[in-house]
Scaffold this motif. Structure first.
Motif, short mmCIF file in Angstrom:
data_model
loop_
_atom_site.label_atom_id
_atom_site.label_comp_id
_atom_site.label_asym_id
_atom_site.label_seq_id
_atom_site.Cartn_x
_atom_site.Cartn_y
_atom_site.Cartn_z
N THR A 43 76.42 4.93 2.13
CA THR A 43 76.98 4.91 3.48
C THR A 43 75.90 5.25 4.50
O THR A 43 75.78 4.59 5.55
CB THR A 43 78.14 5.94 3.59
OG1 THR A 43 79.11 5.64 2.58
CG2 THR A 43 78.79 5.91 4.96
N THR A 101 74.02 3.01 7.59
CA THR A 101 73.95 3.55 8.95
C THR A 101 72.52 3.53 9.49
O THR A 101 72.29 3.20 10.65
CB THR A 101 74.53 4.98 8.99
OG1 THR A 101 75.81 4.97 8.35
CG2 THR A 101 74.67 5.48 10.42
N THR A 117 81.92 1.25 4.36
CA THR A 117 81.61 0.81 5.73
C THR A 117 81.06 -0.62 5.79
O THR A 117 81.15 -1.26 6.83
CB THR A 117 80.60 1.76 6.42
OG1 THR A 117 79.41 1.84 5.64
CG2 THR A 117 81.18 3.16 6.61
N TYR A 127 83.61 9.66 8.36
CA TYR A 127 82.74 8.53 8.69
C TYR A 127 82.72 7.52 7.54
O TYR A 127 82.85 6.30 7.75
CB TYR A 127 81.31 9.02 8.98
CG TYR A 127 80.40 7.95 9.50
CD1 TYR A 127 80.17 7.81 10.86
CD2 TYR A 127 79.80 7.03 8.63
CE1 TYR A 127 79.35 6.80 11.36
CE2 TYR A 127 78.99 6.02 9.11
CZ TYR A 127 78.76 5.90 10.47
OH TYR A 127 77.97 4.90 10.95
N GLN A 144 85.58 4.75 6.88
CA GLN A 144 85.78 3.57 7.73
C GLN A 144 85.47 2.30 6.92
O GLN A 144 84.42 2.23 6.29
CB GLN A 144 84.83 3.62 8.93
CG GLN A 144 84.97 4.87 9.78
CD GLN A 144 83.86 4.92 10.82
OE1 GLN A 144 84.03 4.45 11.93
NE2 GLN A 144 82.72 5.48 10.45
N GLU A 165 83.12 -1.60 8.89
CA GLU A 165 82.66 -1.46 10.27
C GLU A 165 81.31 -2.13 10.48
O GLU A 165 80.93 -2.43 11.60
CB GLU A 165 82.52 0.04 10.61
CG GLU A 165 83.82 0.79 10.75
CD GLU A 165 84.51 0.45 12.06
OE1 GLU A 165 83.85 0.53 13.11
OE2 GLU A 165 85.70 0.09 12.03
#
Lengths: 252, 252
Positions: free
Chosen positions: B27, B31, B131, B223, B226, B229
């Motif tokens: 994750t 990011t 994500t 976070y 999600q 995203e």
């Protein structure tokens, strides 16, 4: 009390361990004891099993090695009997025999290896299957101090649906016997047990169940799907007298 | 096409591998790329990461080692930042930064190790999380020839519910994209995904989710829950120029 389900053997146990290899080693182990076997010797390799077959240094008049009459050998590689062994790893075949007074020496691809991993650190090691699920849960509950670990043998290092399903069945019994804190593995096993249909559906649809069906061993899958038919639990003996082998005896 | 889900890394892959460590390495990796990072270097140990931090043999006027300005270090042990590293392993923290033009050197307890296992044999290695679940599934489908393997990193050699849940989410997308034969691991992951509630419930209730909550890192759990995203997928680069490190770049 904690309940932990390892979907593959981990190798770090502190208390009571239930080893599961539903297709087929632990199911067959229970059947050997049901059919009168005095004890089981789970060896670390086929060679250890074969070395126990013969009386060391003894030969008959024709110069041939002489068998240890109390021992019979059962095991498999790739699902098929090992050359020199007396039996494959078939619970269905075992259920037709009388093993009274015999010790069965077992070596299989996944189940006996998982028992050896469990025995390296676990204080008490038991063999569990669907066929003795109730009895195995009760016995583990009676023995455990802080933690019950259910260890799925898997197949060649990969998770087997049949073992996780059986772990879920036993976990459900354990939850009925008293309060337990459960780990992620136990939650996954319980979820599978509640979603994957009846035992025969679960075992038949597993990859290893389908492999056995293709080898003509579908009767073993049906045999292994019987729940709590036996009250016998193979328990690792306090007497461990043979190097490279773990001795198990029946407890009820 | 075959779909295989390994609930723990196995080490024998032939085709396309999606590595999942939802809490938190993969994750966080997604990011970093979302926030502009040029590439990621997943190292085999913290020491390899720290050795890259400094320009070898270069010292300033005061005799101090000089940093490699293009590198930033992120990672954890026991959930906490590693001494000498610039960041922990927090996707929430990473989402507040601008990493344009930087290369992030990552080392974590489970996720980077799983990527190294996958890279030993897999032809194509991708990092997946909730994500980027949709994008990761589409990219894997586009790259794979015969098999897509989803590899759950787990936690310290034990299965993590959060990774198996995410594997189930991605498996469901893959099944929507075309016909696949699924293994036992995929069936278990799909069952869990359909029974374990919404992503935040699943992640929050996992053992590792609860550990992070206790460490005050609950924002990271939220976070990581999600879904889809991001459309970025970290893909192992064809250029592997640093020993002990795997370079990943963004693909969409």
């Amino acid at each position: 009390m904690k309940l932990r389900v390892d979907l593959l053997p981990h190798g770090n146990y502190s208390d009571t361990v239930l080893v599961i290899d539903v297709l087929r080693a632990t199911t067959t182990a229970v059947t050997y004891l049901e059919r009168g076997a005095e004890s089981l010797l789970l060896t670390s390799s086929p060679d250890v099993a074969l070395s126990l077959k013969w009386q060391p240094g003894v030969h008959d008049d024709a110069g041939e090695a002489v068998r240890n009459e109390q021992y019979l050998l059962g095991g498999e590689r790739g699902g098929l009997a090992i050359p020199g062994f007396d039996f494959g790893n078939s619970p269905q075949e075992a259920s037709q025999q009388n093993f009274t007074g015999k010790t069965i020496i077992m070596n299989t691809t996944n189940g006996t290896a998982a028992a050896h991993i469990a025995a390296q650190s676990g204080s008490r090691v038991l063999l569990a299957s669907l066929t003795n699920a109730h009895a195995a849960a009760r016995r583990a509950k009676a023995l455990a101090v802080e933690e019950i670990a259910i260890v799925c043998a898997g197949t060649d290092g990969r998770v087997g649906l049949e073992d996780v399903y059986a772990a879920g069945v036993i976990a459900e019994y354990l939850l009925a016997l008293g309060e337990l804190s459960v780990d992620d593995g136990a939650r996954i096993a319980l979820t599978l047990r509640r979603s994957a249909g009846n035992p025969l559906e679960a075992l038949s649809s597993s990859q290893h169940g389908q492999t056995l069906e293709k080898l003509g061993l579908g009767e073993d899958v049906r045999y292994a799907a019987q729940v709590s038919e036996s009250t016998l639990v193979p328990v690792m003996s306090e007497v461990q007298d043979i190097e490279g082998a773990l001795r198990f005896v029946a407890a009820t």
